[in-house]
Design an enzyme around this catalytic site. Structure first.
Site, PDB file in Angstrom:
ATOM      1  N   GLU A 259       0.836  -1.200   0.000  1.00 29.96           N
ATOM      2  CA  GLU A 259       0.000   0.000   0.000  1.00 29.96           C
ATOM      3  C   GLU A 259       0.875   1.256   0.000  1.00 29.96           C
ATOM      4  O   GLU A 259       1.803   1.382   0.785  1.00 29.96           O
ATOM      5  CB  GLU A 259      -0.900  -0.009   1.236  1.00 29.96           C
ATOM      6  CG  GLU A 259      -1.769   1.215   1.396  1.00 29.96           C
ATOM      7  CD  GLU A 259      -2.508   1.240   2.724  1.00 29.96           C
ATOM      8  OE1 GLU A 259      -3.445   2.047   2.852  1.00 29.96           O
ATOM      9  OE2 GLU A 259      -2.150   0.457   3.633  1.00 29.96           O
ATOM     10  N   LYS A 322      -9.411   2.570  -3.608  1.00 33.42           N
ATOM     11  CA  LYS A 322      -9.931   2.070  -2.328  1.00 33.42           C
ATOM     12  C   LYS A 322     -11.285   2.698  -2.020  1.00 33.42           C
ATOM     13  O   LYS A 322     -11.447   3.921  -2.086  1.00 33.42           O
ATOM     14  CB  LYS A 322      -8.924   2.394  -1.218  1.00 33.42           C
ATOM     15  CG  LYS A 322      -9.302   1.871   0.156  1.00 33.42           C
ATOM     16  CD  LYS A 322      -8.206   2.214   1.166  1.00 33.42           C
ATOM     17  CE  LYS A 322      -8.515   1.672   2.550  1.00 33.42           C
ATOM     18  NZ  LYS A 322      -7.458   2.024   3.521  1.00 33.42           N
ATOM     19  N   CYS A 372      -5.444  -2.372   2.488  1.00 29.35           N
ATOM     20  CA  CYS A 372      -5.418  -2.222   3.943  1.00 29.35           C
ATOM     21  C   CYS A 372      -6.619  -2.895   4.598  1.00 29.35           C
ATOM     22  O   CYS A 372      -6.882  -4.060   4.365  1.00 29.35           O
ATOM     23  CB  CYS A 372      -5.322  -0.741   4.310  1.00 29.35           C
ATOM     24  SG  CYS A 372      -4.978  -0.439   6.061  1.00 29.35           S
TER      25      CYS A 372
END
Length: 496
Positions: A259, A322, A372
């Site tokens: 990430e 995301k 994440c």
């Protein structure tokens, strides 16, 4: 009444140790006392207090590590440390308090313990979506120390496993009330249920060795400290560390970075030159986390936490944004009311992406990307494996140092592989990077604080979708009926 309240607080703190990395499973028996003291309460207010104190202790010891993440930039956010350490447990404790309050109204019911378990799982589910949700350390994850014990995730999901764990954990509660017949029934049913889980898990694993695709993947874990990750003076050192770990004489098809591995746009000439040189020397495709800055109007930008793929010809093969953002970390909720900036680098909040699936045409690889903590949401991840081949989860757990956080995150993430019958490739800047097969078995692994790479073939997905991926949480209803039937039959046998 102060003594039971103190006991609830202390037992709650002990119960937080059932999760990774300690997995102190005997602490699950603390839930038997909670079940007992709620039933013994004189009114619902007292039951709510017992549940709240237990819940506060439970979350204080279970997620204390969030305060470590806040302390990374202590000069700017020193004031937030007590809020992270105590504030979150103060809020999350209400969910356990609510479950205890609801259970209290069934205190005289023959199936009180069973209702207590239902209420616990119900509020775990509520916790997964209300106020954006935080389904961290659901009680079912206490069993994630064992590959065998988590195989039922493929049928009943994590909330079903939570029901089983809470049921077994409260089976000793009649001991406090000296109700020995009920104790025999609950203990016998718990042993029977646990035996079924163990036998099912063992048979499932022994009959299903890991099968592999022909696609080789290299996982790169640089373990860059969070204090250095966004430091402009460290940028080139960090980039070259990624590249040096990625380049190897052994061939590979995919290289995966974590990430936000690229904290600047990849089209900066010198950055692009280094990336293309690496991709040409390895003849691989790079899948990396980065920052996507789409220009909206004029000089206004929208920032996204992204995962994208680059090839040696400078083609961007896919880009994923995301969609499940971390409140206070990636954006500030109630920004017009709260006069604070987000805790992560930069002044601009990230925007919520569209999520979805991506496709890597060269390898005919259909990917479920997760960035994440998107991996902690079982309903968000739930995917029919007929349309997905692999889960790729990139993360950065460097925030939390050598605490429980990275270990908990890994075990939560790999549970999604079992639920959906999909392999998972998990790459952390620092944390635990791993290749996980669709049964949750760890094939390759890099440990916390390790600066290295590992590689292997991507495991094949299951030949057919799991029951959970098709029907979701509805399977819990069948589980409840099944356990009720076991209780009824055991009562007939043991009462005679």
């Amino acid at each position: 009444m102060y003594k039971p309240k103190i006991i609830c607080l202390l037992l709650g703190m002990l119960s937080g140790l059932v999760f990774a990395p300690t997995f102190f499973i005997p602490a699950l028996l603390t839930l038997s006392y909670l079940c007992y003291i709620v039933q013994k309460s004189e009114n619902w207010q007292e039951a709510a207090k017992f549940g709240y104190l237990f819940g506060f202790g439970h979350f204080l010891s279970g997620i204390y590590w969030i305060s470590i993440g806040v302390s990374v930039y202590i000069a700017d956010f020193w004031w937030a440390i007590p809020f992270a350490l105590f504030g979150l447990p103060i809020v999350l404790a209400f969910f356990i308090s609510a479950s205890c309050t609801l259970s209290f109204f069934a205190k005289n019911n023959k199936y009180y313990q069973f209702i207590f378990c239902i209420c616990w799982v119900l509020f775990e589910w509520v916790r997964s979506w209300i106020f954006t949700g935080l389904p961290w350390n659901l009680i079912g994850y206490a069993f994630s120390f064992s590959d065998i014990l988590i195989q039922t995730l493929s049928i009943i999901g994590i909330y079903g496993l939570s029901f089983i764990v809470i049921y077994i954990s409260t089976s000793a509660y009649p001991l406090f009330r000296k109700q020995f017949t009920q104790l025999k029934i609950l203990l016998a049913s718990s042993v029977l249920i646990l035996s079924v889980i163990v036998i099912y898990g063992a048979v499932r694993l022994s009959n299903n060795p890991t099968n592999f695709t022909d696609i080789k993947v290299r996982l790169v874990q640089p373990s860059i400290p969070q204090t250095e990750k966004w430091n402009e003076e460290e940028f080139w050192h960090n980039l070259m560390l990624h590249i040096n770990l990625s380049e190897n004489s052994e061939p590979t098809d995919l290289i995966i970075w974590s990430e936000a591995a690229l904290i600047v746009p990849d089209d900066i000439p010198q950055v692009k030159s280094e990336l293309l040189q690496m991709l040409n020397s390895t003849n691989a495709i790079l899948i990396t986390g980065g920052i996507s800055d789409n220009k909206k109007q004029g000089d206004e930008f929208e920032l996204y936490s992204a995962m994208y793929a680059l090839d040696k010809n400078d083609h961007k093969l896919f880009e994923y944004h995301k969609s499940h953002l971390v409140p206070f970390g990636e954006y500030m909720p109630l920004k017009k009311i709260l006069p604070f900036k987000k805790l992560t680098h930069g002044l601009i909040d990230y925007k919520e992406g569209d999520g979805g699936l991506v496709y890597l045409e060269k390898y005919n690889l259909k990917i479920k990307p997760l960035i994440c903590y998107e991996s902690i949401f079982p309903d968000f991840v739930r995917t029919n494996n007929e349309i997905v081949d692999v889960i790729i989860n990139i993360t950065n757990d460097a925030w939390y140092g050598k605490s429980s956080g990275p270990y908990q995150h890994f075990h939560i993430s790999r549970s999604r592989a079992v639920e959906n019958g999909l392999p998972m490739i998990r790459v952390a800047n620092n944390g635990i990077s791993a290749i996980v097969d669709p049964f949750g078995r760890t094939i390759e692994k890099l440990n916390l604080n390790e600066i290295n790479y590992t590689q292997g073939l991507i495991p094949k997905k299951l030949n057919s979708p799991t029951i959970f991926s098709q029907f979701g949480n509805f399977t819990i209803l069948l589980l409840i009926v099944f356990i009720l039937l076991i209780n009824y039959l055991l009562a007939l046998i043991l009462d005679n």
